[in-house]
Design a protein around this motif. Sequence first.
Motif, PDB file in Angstrom:
ATOM      1  N   ARG A  17      25.361 140.197  82.130  1.00 59.90           N
ATOM      2  CA  ARG A  17      26.522 139.808  81.324  1.00 59.90           C
ATOM      3  C   ARG A  17      26.129 138.950  80.133  1.00 59.90           C
ATOM      4  O   ARG A  17      26.994 138.555  79.349  1.00 59.90           O
ATOM      5  CB  ARG A  17      27.520 139.040  82.189  1.00 59.90           C
ATOM      6  CG  ARG A  17      28.073 139.811  83.381  1.00 59.90           C
ATOM      7  CD  ARG A  17      28.931 138.898  84.228  1.00 59.90           C
ATOM      8  NE  ARG A  17      28.171 137.715  84.660  1.00 59.90           N
ATOM      9  CZ  ARG A  17      28.745 136.609  85.131  1.00 59.90           C
ATOM     10  NH1 ARG A  17      30.057 136.520  85.213  1.00 59.90           N
ATOM     11  NH2 ARG A  17      28.001 135.586  85.515  1.00 59.90           N
ATOM     12  N   LEU A  18      24.847 138.672  79.992  1.00 61.25           N
ATOM     13  CA  LEU A  18      24.398 137.766  78.945  1.00 61.25           C
ATOM     14  C   LEU A  18      23.504 138.472  77.936  1.00 61.25           C
ATOM     15  O   LEU A  18      22.659 139.292  78.298  1.00 61.25           O
ATOM     16  CB  LEU A  18      23.622 136.589  79.549  1.00 61.25           C
ATOM     17  CG  LEU A  18      24.348 135.721  80.582  1.00 61.25           C
ATOM     18  CD1 LEU A  18      23.400 134.650  81.092  1.00 61.25           C
ATOM     19  CD2 LEU A  18      25.597 135.105  79.990  1.00 61.25           C
ATOM     20  N   TYR A  19      23.725 138.155  76.663  1.00 59.73           N
ATOM     21  CA  TYR A  19      22.739 138.475  75.646  1.00 59.73           C
ATOM     22  C   TYR A  19      21.641 137.412  75.730  1.00 59.73           C
ATOM     23  O   TYR A  19      21.897 136.275  76.118  1.00 59.73           O
ATOM     24  CB  TYR A  19      23.352 138.433  74.245  1.00 59.73           C
ATOM     25  CG  TYR A  19      24.261 139.587  73.919  1.00 59.73           C
ATOM     26  CD1 TYR A  19      23.784 140.884  73.861  1.00 59.73           C
ATOM     27  CD2 TYR A  19      25.611 139.369  73.650  1.00 59.73           C
ATOM     28  CE1 TYR A  19      24.611 141.944  73.555  1.00 59.73           C
ATOM     29  CE2 TYR A  19      26.458 140.417  73.327  1.00 59.73           C
ATOM     30  CZ  TYR A  19      25.952 141.706  73.277  1.00 59.73           C
ATOM     31  OH  TYR A  19      26.778 142.739  72.968  1.00 59.73           O
ATOM     32  N   GLN A  20      20.436 137.765  75.342  1.00 64.32           N
ATOM     33  CA  GLN A  20      19.353 136.792  75.378  1.00 64.32           C
ATOM     34  C   GLN A  20      18.392 137.007  74.220  1.00 64.32           C
ATOM     35  O   GLN A  20      18.198 138.127  73.741  1.00 64.32           O
ATOM     36  CB  GLN A  20      18.592 136.860  76.695  1.00 64.32           C
ATOM     37  CG  GLN A  20      18.011 138.232  77.026  1.00 64.32           C
ATOM     38  CD  GLN A  20      17.316 138.236  78.379  1.00 64.32           C
ATOM     39  OE1 GLN A  20      16.141 137.937  78.464  1.00 64.32           O
ATOM     40  NE2 GLN A  20      18.045 138.559  79.427  1.00 64.32           N
ATOM     41  N   LYS A  21      17.823 135.893  73.764  1.00 65.27           N
ATOM     42  CA  LYS A  21      16.802 135.942  72.719  1.00 65.27           C
ATOM     43  C   LYS A  21      15.669 135.017  73.121  1.00 65.27           C
ATOM     44  O   LYS A  21      15.889 133.836  73.402  1.00 65.27           O
ATOM     45  CB  LYS A  21      17.379 135.510  71.370  1.00 65.27           C
ATOM     46  CG  LYS A  21      16.349 135.616  70.236  1.00 65.27           C
ATOM     47  CD  LYS A  21      16.984 135.340  68.885  1.00 65.27           C
ATOM     48  CE  LYS A  21      15.967 135.574  67.773  1.00 65.27           C
ATOM     49  NZ  LYS A  21      16.555 135.323  66.431  1.00 65.27           N
ATOM     50  N   ARG A  22      14.473 135.546  73.188  1.00 67.90           N
ATOM     51  CA  ARG A  22      13.313 134.760  73.588  1.00 67.90           C
ATOM     52  C   ARG A  22      12.899 133.842  72.451  1.00 67.90           C
ATOM     53  O   ARG A  22      12.667 134.279  71.327  1.00 67.90           O
ATOM     54  CB  ARG A  22      12.166 135.699  73.964  1.00 67.90           C
ATOM     55  CG  ARG A  22      10.912 135.010  74.491  1.00 67.90           C
ATOM     56  CD  ARG A  22       9.910 136.084  74.925  1.00 67.90           C
ATOM     57  NE  ARG A  22       8.629 135.530  75.307  1.00 67.90           N
ATOM     58  CZ  ARG A  22       7.629 135.280  74.467  1.00 67.90           C
ATOM     59  NH1 ARG A  22       7.791 135.517  73.161  1.00 67.90           N
ATOM     60  NH2 ARG A  22       6.491 134.780  74.890  1.00 67.90           N
ATOM     61  N   LEU A  23      12.803 132.552  72.746  1.00 65.62           N
ATOM     62  CA  LEU A  23      12.459 131.554  71.741  1.00 65.62           C
ATOM     63  C   LEU A  23      11.032 131.033  71.874  1.00 65.62           C
ATOM     64  O   LEU A  23      10.507 130.418  70.950  1.00 65.62           O
ATOM     65  CB  LEU A  23      13.428 130.365  71.812  1.00 65.62           C
ATOM     66  CG  LEU A  23      14.909 130.675  71.625  1.00 65.62           C
ATOM     67  CD1 LEU A  23      15.723 129.390  71.656  1.00 65.62           C
ATOM     68  CD2 LEU A  23      15.155 131.419  70.318  1.00 65.62           C
ATOM     69  N   GLY A  24      10.402 131.250  73.028  1.00 63.00           N
ATOM     70  CA  GLY A  24       9.045 130.762  73.223  1.00 63.00           C
ATOM     71  C   GLY A  24       8.589 130.977  74.642  1.00 63.00           C
ATOM     72  O   GLY A  24       9.302 131.568  75.460  1.00 63.00           O
ATOM     73  N   VAL A  25       7.401 130.507  74.936  1.00 61.18           N
ATOM     74  CA  VAL A  25       6.838 130.624  76.283  1.00 61.18           C
ATOM     75  C   VAL A  25       6.039 129.361  76.570  1.00 61.18           C
ATOM     76  O   VAL A  25       5.363 128.822  75.694  1.00 61.18           O
ATOM     77  CB  VAL A  25       5.952 131.884  76.406  1.00 61.18           C
ATOM     78  CG1 VAL A  25       4.787 131.842  75.427  1.00 61.18           C
ATOM     79  CG2 VAL A  25       5.457 132.053  77.839  1.00 61.18           C
ATOM     80  N   VAL A  26       6.144 128.873  77.805  1.00 56.37           N
ATOM     81  CA  VAL A  26       5.481 127.640  78.214  1.00 56.37           C
ATOM     82  C   VAL A  26       4.521 127.944  79.361  1.00 56.37           C
ATOM     83  O   VAL A  26       4.900 128.596  80.340  1.00 56.37           O
ATOM     84  CB  VAL A  26       6.510 126.580  78.654  1.00 56.37           C
ATOM     85  CG1 VAL A  26       5.811 125.331  79.184  1.00 56.37           C
ATOM     86  CG2 VAL A  26       7.435 126.213  77.492  1.00 56.37           C
ATOM     87  N   ASP A  47       9.073 131.911  80.216  1.00 62.23           N
ATOM     88  CA  ASP A  47       9.718 132.234  78.943  1.00 62.23           C
ATOM     89  C   ASP A  47      10.939 131.341  78.743  1.00 62.23           C
ATOM     90  O   ASP A  47      11.668 131.027  79.689  1.00 62.23           O
ATOM     91  CB  ASP A  47      10.140 133.697  78.900  1.00 62.23           C
ATOM     92  CG  ASP A  47       8.956 134.640  78.808  1.00 62.23           C
ATOM     93  OD1 ASP A  47       8.034 134.337  78.043  1.00 62.23           O
ATOM     94  OD2 ASP A  47       8.956 135.676  79.503  1.00 62.23           O
ATOM     95  N   ILE A  48      11.175 130.958  77.494  1.00 59.35           N
ATOM     96  CA  ILE A  48      12.331 130.154  77.127  1.00 59.35           C
ATOM     97  C   ILE A  48      13.295 131.049  76.345  1.00 59.35           C
ATOM     98  O   ILE A  48      12.913 131.665  75.349  1.00 59.35           O
ATOM     99  CB  ILE A  48      11.939 128.939  76.266  1.00 59.35           C
ATOM    100  CG1 ILE A  48      10.850 128.115  76.973  1.00 59.35           C
ATOM    101  CG2 ILE A  48      13.159 128.092  75.964  1.00 59.35           C
ATOM    102  CD1 ILE A  48      11.285 127.507  78.285  1.00 59.35           C
TER     103      ILE A  48
END
Length: 305
Positions: free
Chosen positions: A150-159, A263-264
């Motif tokens: 139900r969510l859109y998502q956009k990857r902003l970074g990785v830790v 992933d963030i």
Amino acid sequence: MLDDIALFVHIARHRSLAKAAAHVGLPAATVTRRLAKLEETVGTQLVFRSARKFELTGAGEAYFEAFADLVQNAETTLDGLSADLHGLRGALKAAAPTNISIGILEPMWSGFLKAYPEIRLTLVLSNENKDLLEHKVDIALRAGPQTDERLYQKRLGVVATVLVASPAYLEEAGAPERPQQISEHKVVRVSTLPQWQLTHRETGARETVPLDARVVVDDISLARQLAGDGHGIALLPVSEISDDLISGRLKPVLANWQGQKRDIFAVWPTGRLLNARVRCLLDYMETFMAPLPVFQGTVVQPDPA
């Protein structure tokens, strides 16, 4: 037909087809044609018009009284929605993990508030992934894989995650030389990482470490504190322990190995238009994180001194 009724209301208010046309930004000929179409649809003349006279018919007066307030209210609501979608002022509700928000990302929230003083930010901090729709959250920052369709998502970074322990613990218990030896040590485990899946930095070899943790916590900050106090080895995100690694309060364990990467993501409900405030925060978060090595999977190196 509804558009034509709204146009008729403007004609009646301005007492002129030409003035109504100028108000709504349409050619006069188009306004004339649409009025004639509406009169044909309702089956009666609404406006008596000639070169010198403009007057509503009885039916026209009745239609104007019936629809004038409805059209006004609808246009006011649409104007408000347009301002909400395109304006950088008003309410914005965001959610984010507690640990990272009061740590490495604290300057991000502070900077956003300074840059956009007319946005009223409600920031909900929790280490739980709360339902965004239920809590009416516009956008959230989350770590780890996102499976909610139900969510859109956009990857902003990785830790990156790394094994660490306090110098005092390692001096007393000794440092493991192979992943299999971790089972011989005290372990502080974060509940969100039930397994430790280690990857060798150079060879790519992988090991899954069986854990019999002495203590399990659901808060990364507490796990960091316990590890720093000498209670065992912990696998922790670099974003939470960079200062400890630099200062030497925590030391890397099995430095050639690292744990699974986290992933963030920025996530928001599907089917919801991103208004200007949400888009602004999304862009601000992405811009803030992009230059920081910790959000590119880099492992902070301890201070040589």
